[in-house]
Motif scaffolding. Structure first.
Motif, PDB file in Angstrom:
ATOM      1  N   UNK A 117      47.162  33.631  22.050  1.00  0.00           N
ATOM      2  CA  UNK A 117      46.107  32.657  22.374  1.00  0.00           C
ATOM      3  C   UNK A 117      44.986  33.380  23.095  1.00  0.00           C
ATOM      4  N   UNK A 118      43.841  32.750  23.150  1.00  0.00           N
ATOM      5  CA  UNK A 118      42.711  33.317  23.880  1.00  0.00           C
ATOM      6  C   UNK A 118      42.835  32.980  25.355  1.00  0.00           C
ATOM      7  N   UNK A 119      42.470  33.928  26.225  1.00  0.00           N
ATOM      8  CA  UNK A 119      42.412  33.658  27.653  1.00  0.00           C
ATOM      9  C   UNK A 119      41.256  32.692  27.910  1.00  0.00           C
ATOM     10  N   UNK A 120      41.538  31.589  28.586  1.00  0.00           N
ATOM     11  CA  UNK A 120      40.501  30.594  28.859  1.00  0.00           C
ATOM     12  C   UNK A 120      41.092  29.199  28.879  1.00  0.00           C
ATOM     13  N   UNK A 121      40.308  28.190  28.529  1.00  0.00           N
ATOM     14  CA  UNK A 121      40.797  26.808  28.558  1.00  0.00           C
ATOM     15  C   UNK A 121      42.076  26.643  27.747  1.00  0.00           C
ATOM     16  N   UNK A 122      43.026  25.917  28.291  1.00  0.00           N
ATOM     17  CA  UNK A 122      44.313  25.748  27.622  1.00  0.00           C
ATOM     18  C   UNK A 122      44.174  24.778  26.445  1.00  0.00           C
ATOM     19  N   UNK A 123      44.314  25.311  25.249  1.00  0.00           N
ATOM     20  CA  UNK A 123      44.232  24.531  24.021  1.00  0.00           C
ATOM     21  C   UNK A 123      45.486  24.838  23.214  1.00  0.00           C
ATOM     22  N   UNK A 124      46.543  24.090  23.486  1.00  0.00           N
ATOM     23  CA  UNK A 124      47.832  24.410  22.884  1.00  0.00           C
ATOM     24  C   UNK A 124      47.810  24.291  21.368  1.00  0.00           C
ATOM     25  N   UNK A 125      46.912  23.487  20.848  1.00  0.00           N
ATOM     26  CA  UNK A 125      46.817  23.364  19.397  1.00  0.00           C
ATOM     27  C   UNK A 125      46.344  24.664  18.760  1.00  0.00           C
ATOM     28  N   UNK A 128      50.125  35.756  38.212  1.00  0.00           N
ATOM     29  CA  UNK A 128      51.234  34.849  38.494  1.00  0.00           C
ATOM     30  C   UNK A 128      50.908  33.422  38.056  1.00  0.00           C
ATOM     31  N   UNK A 129      49.626  33.129  37.870  1.00  0.00           N
ATOM     32  CA  UNK A 129      49.185  31.835  37.362  1.00  0.00           C
ATOM     33  C   UNK A 129      48.342  32.088  36.119  1.00  0.00           C
ATOM     34  N   UNK A 130      48.789  31.590  34.987  1.00  0.00           N
ATOM     35  CA  UNK A 130      48.078  31.826  33.731  1.00  0.00           C
ATOM     36  C   UNK A 130      46.711  31.171  33.775  1.00  0.00           C
ATOM     37  N   UNK A 131      45.716  31.868  33.260  1.00  0.00           N
ATOM     38  CA  UNK A 131      44.338  31.359  33.240  1.00  0.00           C
ATOM     39  C   UNK A 131      44.244  30.112  32.356  1.00  0.00           C
ATOM     40  N   UNK A 132      43.528  29.095  32.862  1.00  0.00           N
ATOM     41  CA  UNK A 132      43.389  27.849  32.100  1.00  0.00           C
ATOM     42  C   UNK A 132      41.983  27.313  32.035  1.00  0.00           C
ATOM     43  N   UNK A 133      41.001  28.096  32.531  1.00  0.00           N
ATOM     44  CA  UNK A 133      39.610  27.637  32.483  1.00  0.00           C
ATOM     45  C   UNK A 133      38.706  28.774  32.040  1.00  0.00           C
ATOM     46  N   UNK A 134      37.536  28.401  31.509  1.00  0.00           N
ATOM     47  CA  UNK A 134      36.559  29.403  31.104  1.00  0.00           C
ATOM     48  C   UNK A 134      36.032  30.168  32.309  1.00  0.00           C
ATOM     49  N   UNK A 135      35.880  29.476  33.435  1.00  0.00           N
ATOM     50  CA  UNK A 135      35.382  30.137  34.628  1.00  0.00           C
ATOM     51  C   UNK A 135      36.313  31.226  35.125  1.00  0.00           C
ATOM     52  N   UNK A 136      37.598  30.922  35.153  1.00  0.00           N
ATOM     53  CA  UNK A 136      38.581  31.922  35.581  1.00  0.00           C
ATOM     54  C   UNK A 136      38.625  33.091  34.609  1.00  0.00           C
ATOM     55  N   UNK A 137      38.546  32.822  33.321  1.00  0.00           N
ATOM     56  CA  UNK A 137      38.538  33.894  32.325  1.00  0.00           C
ATOM     57  C   UNK A 137      37.338  34.807  32.530  1.00  0.00           C
ATOM     58  N   UNK A 138      36.174  34.216  32.770  1.00  0.00           N
ATOM     59  CA  UNK A 138      34.968  35.018  32.989  1.00  0.00           C
ATOM     60  C   UNK A 138      35.073  35.839  34.270  1.00  0.00           C
ATOM     61  N   UNK A 139      35.668  35.244  35.302  1.00  0.00           N
ATOM     62  CA  UNK A 139      35.846  35.970  36.566  1.00  0.00           C
ATOM     63  C   UNK A 139      36.728  37.198  36.366  1.00  0.00           C
ATOM     64  N   UNK A 140      37.862  37.024  35.677  1.00  0.00           N
ATOM     65  CA  UNK A 140      38.759  38.151  35.444  1.00  0.00           C
ATOM     66  C   UNK A 140      38.113  39.221  34.576  1.00  0.00           C
ATOM     67  N   UNK A 141      37.420  38.798  33.535  1.00  0.00           N
ATOM     68  CA  UNK A 141      36.763  39.764  32.657  1.00  0.00           C
ATOM     69  C   UNK A 141      35.679  40.535  33.392  1.00  0.00           C
ATOM     70  N   UNK A 142      34.976  39.859  34.293  1.00  0.00           N
ATOM     71  CA  UNK A 142      33.945  40.543  35.069  1.00  0.00           C
ATOM     72  C   UNK A 142      34.517  41.508  36.082  1.00  0.00           C
ATOM     73  N   UNK A 143      35.651  41.133  36.659  1.00  0.00           N
ATOM     74  CA  UNK A 143      36.288  41.969  37.670  1.00  0.00           C
ATOM     75  C   UNK A 143      37.004  43.162  37.046  1.00  0.00           C
ATOM     76  N   UNK A 144      37.452  43.001  35.802  1.00  0.00           N
ATOM     77  CA  UNK A 144      38.216  44.054  35.116  1.00  0.00           C
ATOM     78  C   UNK A 144      37.574  44.323  33.754  1.00  0.00           C
TER      79      UNK A 144
END
Length: 260
Positions: free
Chosen positions: A218-226, A170-186
Motif C-alpha cells: 500500500x502507499x504510505x499516507x491516508x488509510x484506504x484499505x480498498x 511504531x504507529x503506521x502512517x494514516x494521513x497525508x500530512x504524516x507521510x509528507x513529514x516523514x518523507x521530508x525528514x528522511x
C-alpha cells in the motif's frame, strides 16, 4: 570455506511467504524450537563445494513492532552463538507501505539504511533524532555491497525493486500530512514498516550484518484499505526469497561478511 548460515525474521503471514519462496529452490525444511517459545523453520540448501555443507536459512516468526522483533532476533542470535554456529547475516522481511513515487505497490524494497523514524523528540523547532539529543542512534546503514547483491539477485530475476531507506515506526502512517513529514525528514525513504530497526539493533549487538527486504502492499499516507494489495505484496515477497535463495544465500559474498 565455512557453511553459510542466515536468519530471516518476519511476522507470521510474511514468514509463510518467505519460507514458501525458499522452498522452491530448497525443498527440504524442518522446525526447531528456541527459548521463549520461538520457532525456527530451517531450510538447507545444496552444497556448492565438496568440503562444505549446504547453506542454512532459518526463518524466525517474530512479533509485531521493533521491541518484539528485537527480542526474537536476539534470542535466535544468542542461541546460534551458544551452539558455536553464529549467523553470517540477519534479514528483516515482510510487507510494507511504500513512499510514492519511489516504491509503488508490488515493488520490492531493499534497504540501504534501516531507520527508526520516530526515535527522538518533538520540539518547538521541529523533530530531533536521538543523535541530535546527544544519545543513542536512530539508523543502521546497510553495507553497499550487501544491498547491491540483493538488488542484483532481484534484477536478474526480473523482479521490480528499488534500493532506499526503510523507516521503522511504531504507529503506521494514516494521513497525508504524516507521510509528507516523514518523507521530508528522511529524503529518499522508500518504505515504512514496524520491525526493521529492532532487528538491526539485535544484529548490531552481535556484530552481524543486516538488510531489510520489504514488498509494498500500500502507499504510505491516508488509510484506504480498498487500495491495499496484500496478496500481491506477499507474492512479490515470496518471489524475492526464491531469487535470493538461489543466489545470494548460496555463495558467500565478501561484501556481506562485514558488519553494517
Amino acid at each position: 570455506m565455512t557453511r553459510r548460515t542466515l536468519v530471516v525474521t518476519a511476522v507470521a503471514a510474511e514468514a509463510d511467504s518467505v519460507a514458501g519462496g525458499l522452498a522452491i529452490p530448497w525443498p527440504g525444511a524442518g522446525t526447531s524450537p528456541l527459548p521463549g517459545g520461538y520457532v525456527l523453520r530451517r531450510h538447507t540448501g545444496p552444497a556448492t563445494h565438496p568440503a562444505v555443507d549446504g547453506p542454512v536459512v532459518d526463518v524466525l516468526v517474530a512479533g509485531v513492532g521493533p521491541a518484539a522483533a528485537a527480542a526474537a532476533t536476539s534470542t535466535a542470535l544468542a542461541h546460534a552463538t551458544a551452539l558455536a554456529h553464529p549467523y553470517d547475516l540477519v534479514v528483516s522481511a515482510g510487507i510494507a507501505g511504500g513512499f510514492l513515487p519511489h516504491a509503488p505497490i508490488g515493488t520490492v524494497v531493499v534497504s540501504d539504511a534501516v531507520v527508526a523514524a520516530d526515535l527522538g523528540a518533538q520540539t518547538p523547532d521541529g523533530y530531533l533524532a536521538v543523535e541530535e539529543l546527544g544519545f543513542g542512534r536512530s539508523a543502521h546503514p546497510v553495507a553497499p555491497g550487501l544491498a547491491g547483491a540483493v538488488a542484483e539477485a532481484l534484477a536478474d530475476g526480473g523482479l521490480r525493486h528499488v534500493v532506499g531507506p526503510v523507516l521503522t515506526v511504531s504507529t503506521v502512517t494514516g494521513t497525508a500530512g504524516r507521510a509528507a513529514e516523514l518523507a521530508g525528514r528522511h529524503p529518499g525513504a522508500a518504505a515504512e514498516a514496524m520491525e526493521g530497526f529492532g532487528v538491526a539493533e539485535a544484529a548490531a549487538a552481535y556484530g552481524v550484518p543486516v538488510v531489510e527486504i520489504r514488498a509494498v502492499s500500500n502507499a504510505v499516507g491516508p488509510r484506504d484499505r480498498a487500495a491495499w494489495r496484500i496478496g500481491e505484496a506477499l507474492a512479490a515477497l515470496r518471489h524475492a526469497f526464491q531469487l535470493v535463495g538461489q543466489t545470494l544465500f548460496v555463495e558467500p559474498e565478501e561484501s556481506s561478511s562485514c558488519p553494517s
